[in-house]
Design a protein around this motif. Structure first.
Motif, PDB file in Angstrom:
ATOM      1  N   VAL A 155       5.228   0.693  -7.504  1.00  0.00           N
ATOM      2  CA  VAL A 155       4.561   1.941  -8.192  1.00  0.00           C
ATOM      3  C   VAL A 155       3.293   0.559  -7.917  1.00  0.00           C
ATOM      4  N   VAL A 156       3.637  -0.892  -8.761  1.00  0.00           N
ATOM      5  CA  VAL A 156       2.517  -2.152  -8.583  1.00  0.00           C
ATOM      6  C   VAL A 156       2.020  -2.231  -7.547  1.00  0.00           C
ATOM      7  N   ALA A 157       3.108  -2.296  -6.656  1.00  0.00           N
ATOM      8  CA  ALA A 157       3.173  -2.791  -5.010  1.00  0.00           C
ATOM      9  C   ALA A 157       1.939  -1.820  -4.486  1.00  0.00           C
ATOM     10  N   LEU A 158       2.496  -0.532  -4.846  1.00  0.00           N
ATOM     11  CA  LEU A 158       1.632   0.392  -4.332  1.00  0.00           C
ATOM     12  C   LEU A 158       0.532   0.708  -4.042  1.00  0.00           C
ATOM     13  N   ILE A 159       0.221   0.073  -5.411  1.00  0.00           N
ATOM     14  CA  ILE A 159      -1.193   0.265  -6.181  1.00  0.00           C
ATOM     15  C   ILE A 159      -2.003  -1.140  -5.844  1.00  0.00           C
ATOM     16  N   LEU A 160      -1.385  -2.510  -5.162  1.00  0.00           N
ATOM     17  CA  LEU A 160      -1.663  -2.767  -4.834  1.00  0.00           C
ATOM     18  C   LEU A 160      -2.310  -3.157  -3.880  1.00  0.00           C
ATOM     19  N   MET A 161      -1.701  -2.209  -3.020  1.00  0.00           N
ATOM     20  CA  MET A 161      -1.397  -2.278  -1.482  1.00  0.00           C
ATOM     21  C   MET A 161      -2.588  -1.140  -0.921  1.00  0.00           C
ATOM     22  N   TYR A 162      -2.693  -0.118  -2.060  1.00  0.00           N
ATOM     23  CA  TYR A 162      -3.493   1.561  -1.443  1.00  0.00           C
ATOM     24  C   TYR A 162      -4.586   1.241  -2.735  1.00  0.00           C
ATOM     25  N   ALA A 163      -4.736   1.158  -3.352  1.00  0.00           N
ATOM     26  CA  ALA A 163      -5.667   1.754  -4.445  1.00  0.00           C
ATOM     27  C   ALA A 163      -6.276   0.103  -4.361  1.00  0.00           C
ATOM     28  N   HIS A 164      -7.462  -0.171  -3.605  1.00  0.00           N
ATOM     29  CA  HIS A 164      -8.644  -1.251  -4.022  1.00  0.00           C
ATOM     30  C   HIS A 164      -9.223  -0.882  -3.085  1.00  0.00           C
ATOM     31  N   PRO A 165     -10.892  -1.257  -3.143  1.00  0.00           N
ATOM     32  CA  PRO A 165     -11.977  -1.228  -3.089  1.00  0.00           C
ATOM     33  C   PRO A 165     -11.814  -1.944  -1.515  1.00  0.00           C
ATOM     34  N   ALA A 166     -11.078  -2.865  -1.158  1.00  0.00           N
ATOM     35  CA  ALA A 166     -10.538  -3.366   0.080  1.00  0.00           C
ATOM     36  C   ALA A 166     -10.841  -3.082   1.013  1.00  0.00           C
ATOM     37  N   LEU A 167      -9.451  -1.744   0.350  1.00  0.00           N
ATOM     38  CA  LEU A 167      -9.037  -0.863   2.192  1.00  0.00           C
ATOM     39  C   LEU A 167     -10.216  -0.334   3.112  1.00  0.00           C
ATOM     40  N   LYS A 168     -10.733   0.077   1.854  1.00  0.00           N
ATOM     41  CA  LYS A 168     -12.215   1.070   2.836  1.00  0.00           C
ATOM     42  C   LYS A 168     -12.455   0.224   3.636  1.00  0.00           C
ATOM     43  N   GLY A 169     -12.339  -0.848   2.624  1.00  0.00           N
ATOM     44  CA  GLY A 169     -13.410  -1.731   4.268  1.00  0.00           C
ATOM     45  C   GLY A 169     -13.006  -1.845   5.380  1.00  0.00           C
ATOM     46  N   ALA A 170     -11.599  -1.910   5.185  1.00  0.00           N
ATOM     47  CA  ALA A 170     -10.512  -2.657   6.429  1.00  0.00           C
ATOM     48  C   ALA A 170     -10.266  -1.555   7.043  1.00  0.00           C
ATOM     49  N   ILE A 171     -10.524  -0.144   6.313  1.00  0.00           N
ATOM     50  CA  ILE A 171     -10.297   0.910   7.192  1.00  0.00           C
ATOM     51  C   ILE A 171     -11.507   1.324   8.063  1.00  0.00           C
ATOM     52  N   ALA A 172     -12.574   1.191   7.326  1.00  0.00           N
ATOM     53  CA  ALA A 172     -13.577   1.521   8.929  1.00  0.00           C
ATOM     54  C   ALA A 172     -14.110   0.141   9.460  1.00  0.00           C
ATOM     55  N   ALA A 173     -13.344  -0.473   9.641  1.00  0.00           N
ATOM     56  CA  ALA A 173     -13.077  -2.147  10.059  1.00  0.00           C
ATOM     57  C   ALA A 173     -12.310  -1.365  11.443  1.00  0.00           C
ATOM     58  N   LEU A 174     -11.396  -0.802  11.246  1.00  0.00           N
ATOM     59  CA  LEU A 174     -10.524  -1.127  12.091  1.00  0.00           C
ATOM     60  C   LEU A 174     -10.472   0.450  13.282  1.00  0.00           C
ATOM     61  N   GLY A 175     -11.494   1.175  12.496  1.00  0.00           N
ATOM     62  CA  GLY A 175     -11.767   2.063  13.317  1.00  0.00           C
ATOM     63  C   GLY A 175     -11.798   3.243  12.939  1.00  0.00           C
ATOM     64  N   GLY A 176     -11.066   3.339  11.370  1.00  0.00           N
ATOM     65  CA  GLY A 176     -11.235   4.508  11.043  1.00  0.00           C
ATOM     66  C   GLY A 176     -11.717   5.401   9.921  1.00  0.00           C
ATOM     67  N   HIS A 177     -11.737   6.730   9.396  1.00  0.00           N
ATOM     68  CA  HIS A 177     -13.147   7.410   8.768  1.00  0.00           C
ATOM     69  C   HIS A 177     -12.744   6.366   7.694  1.00  0.00           C
TER      70      HIS A 177
END
Length: 89
Positions: free
Chosen positions: A67-89
């Motif tokens: 659970v902690v690992a999944l939180i580290l991977m998916y619940a942080h602000p940098a993920l939104k920017g990374a998805i936008a940079a890769l062409g996602g929504h």
């Protein structure tokens, strides 16, 4: 982006250490239970119940690490920017 890479590395390391520790703990617990049952077969029922409860508690530690690992991977602000940079929504 460095934060995202660091998070993924930390998550992988956390799961690896947790799985290693839980595997050792479960192996030692099972070994002790089998040794106790072989010495006193009449107490097998009580030993087995306590062993299963102990193994469930050890396994829950690995699930908490997941659970902690999944939180580290998916619940942080940098993920939104990374998805936008890769062409996602």
């Amino acid at each position: 982006m460095e934060f995202l890479v660091g998070s993924v590395w930390a998550a992988g390391l956390a799961i690896g250490i947790a799985a290693f520790g839980c595997g050792i703990g479960q192996g030692l617990g099972l070994s002790g239970a089998m040794s106790g049952i072989s010495r006193n077969p009449e107490a097998a029922g009580k030993i087995q119940v306590n062993m299963l409860i102990g193994l469930a508690m050890i396994e829950s530690l690995c699930i908490y690490a997941l659970v902690v690992a999944l939180i580290l991977m998916y619940a942080h602000p940098a993920l939104k920017g990374a998805i936008a940079a890769l062409g996602g929504h």
